[in-house]
Design an enzyme around this catalytic site. Structure first.
Site, PDB file in Angstrom:
ATOM      1  N   ARG A 222       0.413  -0.923  -0.057  1.00  0.00           N
ATOM      2  CA  ARG A 222      -0.117  -0.098   0.009  1.00  0.00           C
ATOM      3  C   ARG A 222       1.211   1.027  -0.047  1.00  0.00           C
ATOM      4  O   ARG A 222       2.177   1.159   0.710  1.00  0.00           O
ATOM      5  CB  ARG A 222      -0.815  -0.182   0.572  1.00  0.00           C
ATOM      6  CG  ARG A 222      -1.583  -1.364   1.541  1.00  0.00           C
ATOM      7  CD  ARG A 222      -3.270  -0.284   0.061  1.00  0.00           C
ATOM      8  NE  ARG A 222      -4.192  -1.283   0.348  1.00  0.00           N
ATOM      9  CZ  ARG A 222      -4.748  -2.772  -0.384  1.00  0.00           C
ATOM     10  NH1 ARG A 222      -3.311  -2.623  -1.189  1.00  0.00           N
ATOM     11  NH2 ARG A 222      -5.479  -2.874  -1.161  1.00  0.00           N
ATOM     12  N   HIS A 270      -2.059   0.715  -9.730  1.00  0.00           N
ATOM     13  CA  HIS A 270      -3.144  -0.011  -8.471  1.00  0.00           C
ATOM     14  C   HIS A 270      -3.549  -1.096  -9.854  1.00  0.00           C
ATOM     15  O   HIS A 270      -4.475  -1.275  -9.126  1.00  0.00           O
ATOM     16  CB  HIS A 270      -3.285   0.985  -7.714  1.00  0.00           C
ATOM     17  CG  HIS A 270      -3.980  -0.196  -6.676  1.00  0.00           C
ATOM     18  ND1 HIS A 270      -4.190   0.145  -5.551  1.00  0.00           N
ATOM     19  CD2 HIS A 270      -4.514  -1.185  -6.273  1.00  0.00           C
ATOM     20  CE1 HIS A 270      -4.898  -0.792  -4.196  1.00  0.00           C
ATOM     21  NE2 HIS A 270      -4.538  -2.429  -5.331  1.00  0.00           N
TER      22      HIS A 270
HETATM   23  P1  NDP Z   1      -2.045 -12.168   4.441  1.00  0.00           P
HETATM   24  O1  NDP Z   1      -3.043 -11.460   5.575  1.00  0.00           O
HETATM   25  O2  NDP Z   1      -2.277 -13.295   3.886  1.00  0.00           O
HETATM   26  O3  NDP Z   1      -0.291 -11.657   4.888  1.00  0.00           O
HETATM   27  C1  NDP Z   1       0.037 -10.703   5.161  1.00  0.00           C
HETATM   28  C2  NDP Z   1       1.817 -10.815   5.433  1.00  0.00           C
HETATM   29  O4  NDP Z   1       2.084 -10.086   6.380  1.00  0.00           O
HETATM   30  C3  NDP Z   1       1.626 -12.385   6.950  1.00  0.00           C
HETATM   31  O5  NDP Z   1       2.717 -13.185   6.542  1.00  0.00           O
HETATM   32  C4  NDP Z   1       2.129 -11.233   8.421  1.00  0.00           C
HETATM   33  O6  NDP Z   1       2.540 -12.088   8.718  1.00  0.00           O
HETATM   34  C5  NDP Z   1       2.857 -10.307   7.054  1.00  0.00           C
HETATM   35  N1  NDP Z   1       2.642  -8.929   8.136  1.00  0.00           N
HETATM   36  C6  NDP Z   1       1.743  -8.286   8.641  1.00  0.00           C
HETATM   37  N2  NDP Z   1       2.358  -6.975   9.639  1.00  0.00           N
HETATM   38  C7  NDP Z   1       3.848  -7.322   9.616  1.00  0.00           C
HETATM   39  C8  NDP Z   1       4.401  -7.142  10.761  1.00  0.00           C
HETATM   40  N3  NDP Z   1       4.708  -5.533  11.535  1.00  0.00           N
HETATM   41  N4  NDP Z   1       5.970  -7.338  10.540  1.00  0.00           N
HETATM   42  C9  NDP Z   1       6.286  -8.352   9.399  1.00  0.00           C
HETATM   43  N5  NDP Z   1       5.100  -8.725   9.273  1.00  0.00           N
HETATM   44  C10 NDP Z   1       4.063  -8.161   9.120  1.00  0.00           C
HETATM   45  O7  NDP Z   1      -1.799 -10.985   3.101  1.00  0.00           O
HETATM   46  P2  NDP Z   1      -2.193 -11.398   1.237  1.00  0.00           P
HETATM   47  O8  NDP Z   1      -0.527 -11.853   1.528  1.00  0.00           O
HETATM   48  O9  NDP Z   1      -3.445 -11.970   1.300  1.00  0.00           O
HETATM   49  O10 NDP Z   1      -1.806  -9.604   0.956  1.00  0.00           O
HETATM   50  C11 NDP Z   1      -0.845  -8.898   1.212  1.00  0.00           C
HETATM   51  C12 NDP Z   1      -1.434  -7.277   0.993  1.00  0.00           C
HETATM   52  O11 NDP Z   1      -0.800  -7.240  -0.288  1.00  0.00           O
HETATM   53  C13 NDP Z   1      -2.484  -7.085   1.188  1.00  0.00           C
HETATM   54  O12 NDP Z   1      -2.856  -6.431   2.888  1.00  0.00           O
HETATM   55  C14 NDP Z   1      -2.248  -5.654   0.342  1.00  0.00           C
HETATM   56  O13 NDP Z   1      -1.907  -4.567   1.224  1.00  0.00           O
HETATM   57  C15 NDP Z   1      -1.587  -6.158  -0.894  1.00  0.00           C
HETATM   58  N6  NDP Z   1      -2.686  -6.391  -2.162  1.00  0.00           N
HETATM   59  C16 NDP Z   1      -2.064  -5.433  -2.989  1.00  0.00           C
HETATM   60  C17 NDP Z   1      -2.844  -5.703  -4.297  1.00  0.00           C
HETATM   61  C18 NDP Z   1      -2.065  -4.723  -5.874  1.00  0.00           C
HETATM   62  O14 NDP Z   1      -2.808  -4.484  -6.508  1.00  0.00           O
HETATM   63  N7  NDP Z   1      -1.111  -3.669  -5.051  1.00  0.00           N
HETATM   64  C19 NDP Z   1      -3.699  -6.575  -4.631  1.00  0.00           C
HETATM   65  C20 NDP Z   1      -3.938  -7.512  -3.712  1.00  0.00           C
HETATM   66  C21 NDP Z   1      -3.829  -7.508  -2.352  1.00  0.00           C
HETATM   67  P3  NDP Z   1       2.070 -13.405   9.936  1.00  0.00           P
HETATM   68  O15 NDP Z   1       1.630 -14.888   9.184  1.00  0.00           O
HETATM   69  O16 NDP Z   1       2.887 -13.482  11.068  1.00  0.00           O
HETATM   70  O17 NDP Z   1       0.750 -13.328  10.616  1.00  0.00           O
HETATM   71  C1  OXD Z   2      -6.206  -5.717  -3.069  1.00  0.00           C
HETATM   72  C2  OXD Z   2      -6.498  -4.635  -3.769  1.00  0.00           C
HETATM   73  O1  OXD Z   2      -5.812  -6.024  -2.154  1.00  0.00           O
HETATM   74  O2  OXD Z   2      -6.517  -4.862  -5.446  1.00  0.00           O
HETATM   75  O3  OXD Z   2      -7.331  -6.717  -3.513  1.00  0.00           O
HETATM   76  O4  OXD Z   2      -5.253  -3.739  -3.734  1.00  0.00           O
END
Ligand code: NDP
Ligand code: OXD
Length: 307
Positions: A222, A270
């Protein structure tokens, strides 16, 4: 009982068909709601101004994988993020593309091409590059294994890390406490974190200083993760050699922003993923059914943690 759909209008016919085939009612847009008491679920990117208008609301469903754009939920209202293999595969593809772009110096060659310069630079094998993935969740793990299959030396970092992930060809996953060691072995740093109060601004001067000199940044998390002045400074001092960004703050990025014109940076608007409407509707249906059966809600967000 009905779902209020507040997303892109061209997705609505697909949602309507899938929900009505399953015997569910859908309102498209707040103006279509005949009685707010009928609304039990809301599927949205931009939420309604007043969630309190819906007294029987049980869940808000983000039509994307992230939820940082949504307000705190009223008591008793579940928050679910869309779980869809299509979203995960699209972001994985974007990350692989962006990693290869930086690995193979594409920003430099595009800049040279604009000047008509035929000037080769040394090529490194993928096996010589460390890739570090911040956030080893559903998308991070998928990206990690695809990059590993291309030969990169991949590691991840997560909150609960420590050890290796469970997939075949397992990837080492560092814990938050080992962030310095993780960053020190990230020639190419990929951010796939959710935006939370803990992760806001994480891509800043401290992080860039801990990377190997001349590292590259690949960012699909983000815009709020990235400290823009720190990025500019890191590029200008050579601490970072390039960046590929799919997310910015603000979005849209203003036309006169320096990022558009910096040859070391590639920005995409995005588009790492766009939710397929059929997958989104099927996820919403699974949420509705889980709530009705009193079983675990798919994509349920821990509202304390913020993801
Ligand atoms: P998940 O919830 O499956 O994974 C999040 C990961 O981040 C987990 O491994 C979590 O750790 C880790 N995490 C969270 N907080 C911290 C921290 N403070 N320090 C270290 N690690 C941390 O999410 P997704 O993989 O499904 O998606 C991730 C992000 O990708 C979304 O939230 C979104 O922002 C972004 N996204 C962007 C898109 C785009 O089009 N650009 C599309 C889709 C998603 P733990 O495993 O220990 O919980
Ligand atoms: C999502 C994104 O969160 O589009 O799916 O970023």
């Amino acid at each position: 009982m009905a779902l209020l759909f507040l997303s892109t209008p061209n997705r609505a016919p697909v949602w309507r068909a899938i929900l009505s085939e399953a015997g569910e009612t859908m309102f498209e847009g707040e103006e279509a709601v005949t009685d707010p008491a009928l609304v039990t679920e809301i599927a949205c990117w931009v939420p309604p101004k007043d969630l309190g208008r819906y007294p029987n609301l049980r869940a808000v469903i983000s039509v994307g994988a992230g939820v940082d754009h949504l307000p705190p939920m009223p008591p008793g209202v579940a928050l679910s993020r869309t779980l869809a293999p299509g979203i995960e595969a699209m972001v994985r593809d974007w990350v692989v593309m962006a990693t290869l772009l930086l690995h193979r110096d594409l920003p430099l060659y595009i800049d040279q091409a604009r000047q008509g310069l035929w000037r080769p630079h040394p090529v490194q094998p993928a096996t010589a590059r460390w890739v570090g993935i911040l956030g080893m969740g559903r998308i991070g793990r998928l990206a990690a294994h695809s990059l590993q299959a291309l030969g990169f030396d991949v590691a991840g970092l997560s909150r609960s890390g420590g050890g290796r992930d469970a997939e075949p060809g397992s990837v080492p996953v560092f814990a938050e406490g080992d962030v310095e060691a993780f960053l020190a072995r990230s020639d190419l740093l990929v951010c796939l974190l959710p935006l939370t109060s803990e992760t806001r601004g994480v891509l800043g001067a401290g992080t860039f200083a801990a990377l190997p000199a001349g590292a590259g940044l690949i960012h699909a998390g983000r815009g709020g993760h990235l400290d823009m002045p720190a990025l500019r400074e890191a590029l200008d001092t050579g601490r970072l050699s390039g960046a590929v960004l799919d997310v910015t703050d603000p979005e849209p990025l203003p036309a006169d922003h320096w990022l558009w014109r910096d040859p070391r940076v590639i920005v995409t608007p995005h588009v790492a993923a766009q939710t397929d409407p059929a997958e989104g509707a099927r996820h919403a249906l699974a949420v509705i059914r889980a709530l009705r059966l009193g079983i675990a809600v798919p994509g349920l967000v821990d509202q304390q943690k913020g993801y």
